[in-house]
Structure formats: structure tokens, C-alpha cells
Design a protein around this motif. Structure first.
Motif, PDB file in Angstrom:
ATOM      1  N   HIS A   1      -0.442 112.196   5.416  1.00 21.78           N
ATOM      2  CA  HIS A   1       0.004 111.850   4.072  1.00 21.78           C
ATOM      3  C   HIS A   1       0.109 113.095   3.196  1.00 21.78           C
ATOM      4  N   GLY A   2       0.838 112.985   2.110  1.00 21.81           N
ATOM      5  CA  GLY A   2       0.852 114.059   1.128  1.00 21.81           C
ATOM      6  C   GLY A   2       2.235 114.622   0.841  1.00 21.81           C
ATOM      7  N   GLU A   3       2.254 115.455  -0.160  1.00 20.57           N
ATOM      8  CA  GLU A   3       3.502 116.034  -0.669  1.00 20.57           C
ATOM      9  C   GLU A   3       4.205 116.896   0.372  1.00 20.57           C
TER      10      GLU A   3
ATOM     11  N   ARG B   1     -17.122 121.527 -10.144  1.00 15.51           N
ATOM     12  CA  ARG B   1     -16.269 120.792 -11.082  1.00 15.51           C
ATOM     13  C   ARG B   1     -15.757 119.520 -10.419  1.00 15.51           C
ATOM     14  N   ASP B   2     -15.622 118.475 -11.198  1.00 15.81           N
ATOM     15  CA  ASP B   2     -15.028 117.242 -10.689  1.00 15.81           C
ATOM     16  C   ASP B   2     -13.623 117.540 -10.184  1.00 15.81           C
ATOM     17  N   PHE B   3     -13.191 116.828  -9.141  1.00 12.85           N
ATOM     18  CA  PHE B   3     -11.859 117.114  -8.599  1.00 12.85           C
ATOM     19  C   PHE B   3     -11.007 115.854  -8.529  1.00 12.85           C
ATOM     20  N   SER B   4      -9.721 116.083  -8.611  1.00  8.28           N
ATOM     21  CA  SER B   4      -8.749 114.992  -8.608  1.00  8.28           C
ATOM     22  C   SER B   4      -8.683 114.360  -7.231  1.00  8.28           C
ATOM     23  N   ILE B   5      -8.676 113.022  -7.194  1.00  6.54           N
ATOM     24  CA  ILE B   5      -8.598 112.316  -5.912  1.00  6.54           C
ATOM     25  C   ILE B   5      -7.364 111.420  -5.822  1.00  6.54           C
ATOM     26  N   SER B   6      -6.416 111.610  -6.736  1.00  7.04           N
ATOM     27  CA  SER B   6      -5.167 110.838  -6.664  1.00  7.04           C
ATOM     28  C   SER B   6      -4.021 111.707  -7.151  1.00  7.04           C
ATOM     29  N   ARG B   7      -2.822 111.267  -6.836  1.00 11.03           N
ATOM     30  CA  ARG B   7      -1.610 111.948  -7.282  1.00 11.03           C
ATOM     31  C   ARG B   7      -0.646 110.913  -7.820  1.00 11.03           C
ATOM     32  N   ALA B   8      -0.077 111.227  -9.002  1.00  9.43           N
ATOM     33  CA  ALA B   8       0.906 110.316  -9.599  1.00  9.43           C
ATOM     34  C   ALA B   8       2.316 110.631  -9.125  1.00  9.43           C
ATOM     35  N   SER B   9       2.522 111.850  -8.633  1.00  8.17           N
ATOM     36  CA  SER B   9       3.872 112.308  -8.294  1.00  8.17           C
ATOM     37  C   SER B   9       4.179 112.232  -6.806  1.00  8.17           C
ATOM     38  N   VAL B  10       3.282 111.680  -5.999  1.00  6.99           N
ATOM     39  CA  VAL B  10       3.450 111.636  -4.541  1.00  6.99           C
ATOM     40  C   VAL B  10       3.493 110.184  -4.080  1.00  6.99           C
TER      41      VAL B  10
ATOM     42  N   ILE C   1      -3.762 107.995  -3.119  1.00  4.21           N
ATOM     43  CA  ILE C   1      -5.029 108.701  -2.926  1.00  4.21           C
ATOM     44  C   ILE C   1      -4.769 110.110  -2.426  1.00  4.21           C
ATOM     45  N   TYR C   2      -5.443 111.051  -3.048  1.00  9.32           N
ATOM     46  CA  TYR C   2      -5.326 112.476  -2.714  1.00  9.32           C
ATOM     47  C   TYR C   2      -5.637 112.706  -1.235  1.00  9.32           C
ATOM     48  N   VAL C   3      -4.903 113.594  -0.644  1.00  5.26           N
ATOM     49  CA  VAL C   3      -4.914 113.748   0.812  1.00  5.26           C
ATOM     50  C   VAL C   3      -6.309 113.971   1.388  1.00  5.26           C
ATOM     51  N   TRP C   4      -7.186 114.729   0.707  1.00  7.58           N
ATOM     52  CA  TRP C   4      -8.506 114.979   1.276  1.00  7.58           C
ATOM     53  C   TRP C   4      -9.412 113.761   1.159  1.00  7.58           C
ATOM     54  N   PHE C   5      -9.305 113.027   0.069  1.00  4.10           N
ATOM     55  CA  PHE C   5     -10.097 111.811  -0.077  1.00  4.10           C
ATOM     56  C   PHE C   5      -9.642 110.750   0.927  1.00  4.10           C
ATOM     57  N   ASP C   6      -8.459 110.936   1.441  1.00  3.63           N
ATOM     58  CA  ASP C   6      -7.881 110.092   2.487  1.00  3.63           C
ATOM     59  C   ASP C   6      -8.266 110.627   3.867  1.00  3.63           C
ATOM     60  N   ALA C   7      -7.933 111.876   4.132  1.00  2.00           N
ATOM     61  CA  ALA C   7      -8.030 112.422   5.489  1.00  2.00           C
ATOM     62  C   ALA C   7      -9.460 112.506   5.999  1.00  2.00           C
ATOM     63  N   LEU C   8     -10.412 112.867   5.148  1.00  2.00           N
ATOM     64  CA  LEU C   8     -11.791 113.005   5.608  1.00  2.00           C
ATOM     65  C   LEU C   8     -12.341 111.697   6.162  1.00  2.00           C
ATOM     66  N   LEU C   9     -11.831 110.580   5.677  1.00  2.00           N
ATOM     67  CA  LEU C   9     -12.285 109.275   6.176  1.00  2.00           C
ATOM     68  C   LEU C   9     -11.818 109.005   7.597  1.00  2.00           C
ATOM     69  N   GLY C  10     -10.880 109.819   8.106  1.00  2.00           N
ATOM     70  CA  GLY C  10     -10.421 109.653   9.480  1.00  2.00           C
ATOM     71  C   GLY C  10     -11.535 109.825  10.493  1.00  2.00           C
ATOM     72  N   TYR C  11     -12.558 110.628  10.151  1.00  2.00           N
ATOM     73  CA  TYR C  11     -13.679 110.814  11.066  1.00  2.00           C
ATOM     74  C   TYR C  11     -14.458 109.510  11.264  1.00  2.00           C
ATOM     75  N   ILE C  12     -14.430 108.650  10.248  1.00  2.00           N
ATOM     76  CA  ILE C  12     -15.105 107.353  10.350  1.00  2.00           C
ATOM     77  C   ILE C  12     -14.155 106.282  10.877  1.00  2.00           C
ATOM     78  N   SER C  13     -12.912 106.256  10.371  1.00  2.00           N
ATOM     79  CA  SER C  13     -11.972 105.211  10.807  1.00  2.00           C
ATOM     80  C   SER C  13     -11.655 105.329  12.296  1.00  2.00           C
ATOM     81  N   ALA C  14     -11.775 106.528  12.861  1.00  2.00           N
ATOM     82  CA  ALA C  14     -11.563 106.701  14.309  1.00  2.00           C
ATOM     83  C   ALA C  14     -12.567 105.879  15.102  1.00  2.00           C
ATOM     84  N   LEU C  15     -13.747 105.667  14.548  1.00  2.00           N
ATOM     85  CA  LEU C  15     -14.786 104.915  15.237  1.00  2.00           C
ATOM     86  C   LEU C  15     -14.505 103.420  15.248  1.00  2.00           C
TER      87      LEU C  15
END
Length: 592
Positions: free
Chosen positions: A110-112, A258-267, A281-295
Motif C-alpha cells: 500500500h501507499g503513495e 514526537r507523535d506521528f501521523s498514521i493516516s493519509r488524506a491524499s492517498v 491508514i499510513y503505510v507503517w501502521f499498516d505494514a508492521l501488522l503483517g508480522y501478526i496477520s501472517a500468523l
């Protein structure tokens, strides 16, 4: 001294390290003999190189290993292949220890950048992702990658788990909406601090200018977890490895999170925010969950807790150092917010470089792994990068060094030891030995040396010191060749009588040593190790059933040896008028 005889015809060249060039077994079937290769028919005799406990430790807890989920903006390159080869060697070693291994890899889709890359190819994002994801799977097959689960972040099960995770973090009060304005690197998919940038606001990793961007996004309250992260790293310094990567992470945290953005309005190409369809959902807040969803693989209705119960937490996240911040800072905070366990270790390895610069698709200076495999074979590629690039550090590729290393280590050391021993066996023993290998090794200083080197290799594998593990296994080959030179069994055979009996014992000891080398090196060179094992008369089932404990046990059954008089184990350079300079393997016969 070994004498090499090379065939002039390329059609007659055989490939031991790269069997795709020509099948060794089929080519030589007409000259293959099948003599009996006897050690001792008594399976109850004492172990040959045994210094291990007979009890097997409990291995109920799985060893869960992950590579990065590779971004599919372009086909795979050698940098991504390196991470996966290293992970595969670690997974194979853990299987030798009889651990239940769950080896996860996959693609981040996912992502821009993905939408932009698809548009540039005149394709849809979905079709583009299908093509590139399949390219990764094909390359992993060519590189003998033994993964257990391959996750794609466009899978519906992944989306369901991401949304559930997002909802848990939202319920923790750690997601809020705000405007954000800053300097953004499209290649990193990340806002940058100005102090990080090079001249002209260039990203230090991708060497491209960043852009100013203002968005109305959802944010994750990372700053809330600063103290918790500091405590975790202080109490568990092994959480981030190598130690100098830990220092980097502690410096980032100390400078203030610093707090970081977890979504994108333009993508548009992404998973919609559950409560707001105008944002993804921002690509990292999405992609990191792949380690769990793979299970959740195989679950009809995947959900977060079921996936977690199938193997989480990960034992080891293996990543490149450029994504260390996401895995060692963002990810642990996200997991704490969701009430989930943290991975046990995050290991940030170095970059492969070419001309002193990081290899990367964004930089356009990649080394194509398919070309290397086609030229030199899978095992040569795997061995060079794991042996020559000290794991954790950067390493530079040189084709000349590649060839020299493979020749010196795999051909001249290990291959020569095998060839000269089998040659003596055929010439002097009609490929038959009736010698008890435990008796042959009794009181041998050589046996003690091999035992120490096997133990040394294990420690290095366990510590992820893959270069040192290769060195320890190679040293077994060196001491084997030295033992052969010192004992000179060819001279003992000429003397006859008891001298011949001693020579036969020497051959048993060396052949057992070659077997040990084959298994000890199998995490790095699985296909080569299997072909060595086959030379010793073993079946594929016996090779696949081998464990690290078996390195300490002697051959206990009568075996059949398929003896090949010509074994391909050398790498050399050829040049023709019709083709550019290329490297091929030569047919070689080592004769004493």
C-alpha cells in the motif's frame, strides 16, 4: 598435490554448485557404479565425535523469525535478497536444533509510491502488486528460501486485523486528529526533521529532495510511551541488536519522541481508516501488522487475538538499519498501546553497497540477484554474502572477490577434501570400507579439533554471527586437508598390511568430517550440502532428517556410495569473441 583437468567443451561442463546448467546425475548415469560403502553395521557402537547430552531439550515454544515486508514499488534487488538469505540461514539453523520455526516474509503493497509506480507502468495498483509480489516469490524459490508464511498486505485477512488493531489503539486513547505540516520524503513515506536532511532538503538515505506537505491526519501518541521505551531498553539491552544499533535507538528516544501521523488524506491506495473513509491508514501502521496477520494463515475468520495465539511474539525481527526507527520505536509503542507483547529482538543489519553507496531501487544502483544466481548458482551467492559481509555491518560487492572466495572456500577447501578422499577410496578400497568409525577416531587429536569447531560454529550461529559460523565450518575443512596431508594415506596404502588398515581408518575419519561439514554448512548452502551428502550415499530423507546433534554421531549403518569420477567444484573465467566476459563452473577432476 591435486591436479585439475578441465574440459574444453562448455557442453561437457558440469555444475556442482549450479545444477541447473546440467544434471550431474543424469549426465554421468552411464558411468555410475554402485559399490557398497561399509563403515560398521553395528548401530549401537559408540559415537564418533560425540560431546553432547543425549536428552533433547523442550522445543515447544516456536522460533518466529521475520524479514521486512518488502515494498513493491519495484522488483526485488540484492539488498532485499540479502536480508532474506540471512533470515533463511537462521531459520535453517534453528530447525537443525529441532525447534519449531515459523519463518515469515512477504510484501508491503500500500501507499503513495505503489500507486505512482503502477501509473508509470500503465497498470493498476492491484495488478502491479500481483506482478511484483510474484517476482519476490520466484526469487525466493531460486534462492532456496524456506519460508513458512508469505503475507501480502493487500490480503483481506490482513486488512481485517489492521482495522481491529487500529480500533484497540483508538480505544486506548492514543489516536487523535490534527493538522500537520512538515518536510516529507516520499521514498521513506515519512516526515523528516530538518536537522536530519542534507543540502537542498535531500533525504540522507534516498539522496532525493523532500517536499513540504500539510495534511489533516490522524496521529498516534508516541510521546506518551517515551518513558516506557526507555525502561524497556534499559532493562533489556538485547531488545535491539547489534549493540551499536541500540545506541542509535536510545539516542533517538533521548532526543524526545514526537507523535506521528498514521493516516493519509491524499492517498487512495490503502486500507481505509475504520471511522473515516476519507483517509487511509499510513503505510507503517499498516505494514508492521503483517508480522501478526501472517500468523492468521489458514484461519477462516481471522482476528487479532487468534493470530497472536498462533505464535506471537516474534523471536526475531530481521531488518535493514534504514527501517530501525519504525521497528524499534514506533512498533513497540503501538503494541503496548494495543496491549500486546513486544518482539524479543530487533536486529538491524547493514547495507550492501556498490561503489561505496547503499544499493536501493530508489537510487538506481541495484545488483540483480537473478543475474548472480544465473551466473554462479544459488549456493555460491548465498555463501559469498553471508561469509563476506559481517552480519550487522555494511558490505561492498566485488565480482572478482566473489569468484576468489567461492573458489578458495567451496572448491579448493571443501571440494578438494571430498574429491581426494573419494578418489583414494575408489582406487585403493574398491569404494568399500569395513571400519568401525568410533574405533578409528579413538584418541585422535583431530577429532577433538573438529568437536571444538562444531561447538564454535553453533555458538556463532546462535549469536547471529553468520560470517564467523562460516569461518568455523571452513576451518573444519582446513584441518581435514591438513590431517590428510600429514597422514598421507596414499603412501600408507602403497605399504600394504597394517599401514593400509591405518589408511582406511583415515578415510573413514575424513569422510565423517565431510558429512559434518555438509550439515554444519547447510543453513548457508543447502543445495550444495545435500549434494555432498548424496556423494556419501545418503538419501534425501536422511539429509532432511539430520539435526545438529547428528554432527556428533558417527555413521551407524551400511551405506551405498554413488561414486562420480568427475565432480564439478571450481569457478573460473572464460572469454569468447561472441560474448562478453562471463563466469562459469568448470568440470574438474582432482587426482592424487
Amino acid at each position: 598435490m591435486a591436479v585439475r583437468m578441465n574440459c574444453s567443451s562448455l557442453q561437457n561442463k558440469l555444475c556442482f554448485l549450479n545444477p541447473s546448467i546440467l544434471s550431474l546425475r543424469s549426465t554421468l548415469s552411464h558411468i555410475k557404479s554402485k559399490p557398497n560403502f561399509h563403515f560398521s553395521p553395528n548401530p549401537s557402537r559408540r559415537a564418533f565425535f560425540c560431546n553432547c547430552a543425549t536428552s533433547t531439550p523442550s522445543n515447544d515454544e516456536p522460533f518466529v523469525l521475520t524479514t521486512p515486508l518488502y515494498y513493491v514499488n519495484a522488483p526485488p534487488h540484492m539488498g532485499s535478497a540479502y536480508s532474506t538469505i540471512a533470515a533463511d540461514a537462521i531459520a535453517r539453523f534453528q530447525r537443525l536444533l529441532e525447534k519449531k520455526v515459523i519463518f515469515i516474509t512477504g510484501t508491503d503493497e500500500h501507499g503513495e509510491k505503489i500507486a505512482t509506480a503502477a501509473m508509470a507502468q500503465g497498470s493498476t495498483p492491484n495488478d502491479h502488486c500481483n506482478v511484483i509480489s510474484q517476482a519476490y516469490k520466484t526469487l525466493w524459490k531460486d534462492l532456496d528460501i524456506s519460508y513458512d508464511k508469505f503475507i501480502r498486505t493487500t490480503d483481506s485477512k490482513h486488512e481485517a486485523i489492521v482495522k481491529e488493531f487500529y480500533s484497540r489503539v483508538l480505544a486506548s486513547g492514543d489516536i487523535y486528529r490534527a493538522d500537520y505540516e512538515g518536510i516529507y520524503c516520499v521514498s521513506c513515506e515519512e516526515y523528516k526533521d530538518e536537522k536530519e536532511l542534507l543540502d537542498n532538503n535531500c533525504c540522507p538515505i534516498h539522496q532525493k529532495p523532500c517536499v513540504s506537505r500539510k495534511e489533516d491526519n490522524y496521529f498516534f501518541a508516541l510521546s506518551k510511551y517515551q518513558k516506557s521505551l526507555e525502561e524497556i531498553l534499559n532493562k533489556n539491552p538485547n531488545f535491539v541488536q547489534p549493540s551499536y544499533r541500540l545506541n542509535e535507538v536510545q539516542a533517538w528516544i533521548k532526543s524526545g519522541l514526537r507523535d506521528f501521523s498514521i493516516s493519509r488524506a491524499s492517498v487512495d491506495w490503502g486500507i481505509p481508516v475504520p471511522s473515516d473513509k476519507t483517509q487511509t491508514i499510513y503505510v507503517w501502521f499498516d505494514a508492521l501488522l503483517g508480522y501478526i496477520s501472517a500468523l492468521a494463515d489458514g484461519q477462516e475468520q481471522p482476528d487479532l487475538l487468534n493470530a497472536v495465539s498462533s505464535g506471537w511474539p516474534a523471536t526475531l525481527h530481521l531488518i535493514g538499519k534504514d527501517i530501525l526507527r519504525f521497528h524499534a520505536v514506533y512498533w513497540p509503542a503501538m503494541l503496548m498501546s494495543a496491549g500486546l507483547s513486544l518482539p524479543k529482538m530487533v536486529y538491524g543489519h547493514g547495507f550492501l553497497t556498490k561503489d561505496g553507496m547503499k544499493m536501493g531501487k530508489s537510487l538506481g544502483n541495484t545488483l540483480e540477484p537473478n543475474d548472480l544466481v544465473s551466473k554462479f548458482g544459488t549456493d555460491a551467492v548465498r555463501y559469498f554474502f553471508l561469509r563476506e559481509v559481517e552480519f550487522g555491518n555494511d558490505g561492498d560487492y566485488s565480482e572478482e572477490r566473489f569468484i576468489n572466495i567461492v573458489n578458495a572456500h567451496l572448491a579448493n577447501t571443501i571440494g578438494n577434501l571430498l574429491n581426494r578422499t573419494l578418489g583414494l577410496l575408489k582406487k585403493n578400497c574398491q569404494s568399500t570400507l569395513a571400519v568401525d568409525s568410533a574405533t578409528a577416531a579413538e584418541g585422535s587429536a583431530f577429532k577433538d579439533n573438529v568437536v571444538k569447531l562444531v561447538d564454535k560454529a553453533r555458538v556463532h550461529y546462535e549469536n547471529l554471527s553468520l560470517t564467523s559460523a562460516c569461518e568455523a565450518v571452513l576451518e573444519i575443512g582446513n584441518v581435514g586437508n591438513s590431517y590428510m596431508d600429514e597422514r598421507a594415506p596414499w603412501s600408507l596404502f602403497k605399504q600394504g598390511g597394517t599401514a593400509s588398515e591405518e589408511a582406511a581408518k583415515d578415510l573413514v575419519i575424513i569422510l565423517e568430517t565431510v558429512r559434518i561439514i555438509a550439515i554444519a554448512l547447510s543453513p548457508v548452502t543447502p543445495s550444495l550440502s545435500w549434494r555432498i551428502y548424496a556423494q556419501l550415499g545418503y538419501s534425501r530423507d536422511q539429509f532432511d532428517a539430520a539435526t545438529w546433534v547428528s554432527l556428533s554421531l558417527s555413521l551407524s549403518l551400511s551405506l551405498s556410495l554413488y561414486f562420480y569420477p568427475y565432480i564439478y567444484l571450481s569457478l573460473s573465467r572464460t572469454n569468447t569473441r561472441a560474448h562478453k566476459l562471463c563466469y562459469v563452473f568448470d568440470l574438474s577432476c582432482f587426482a592424487l
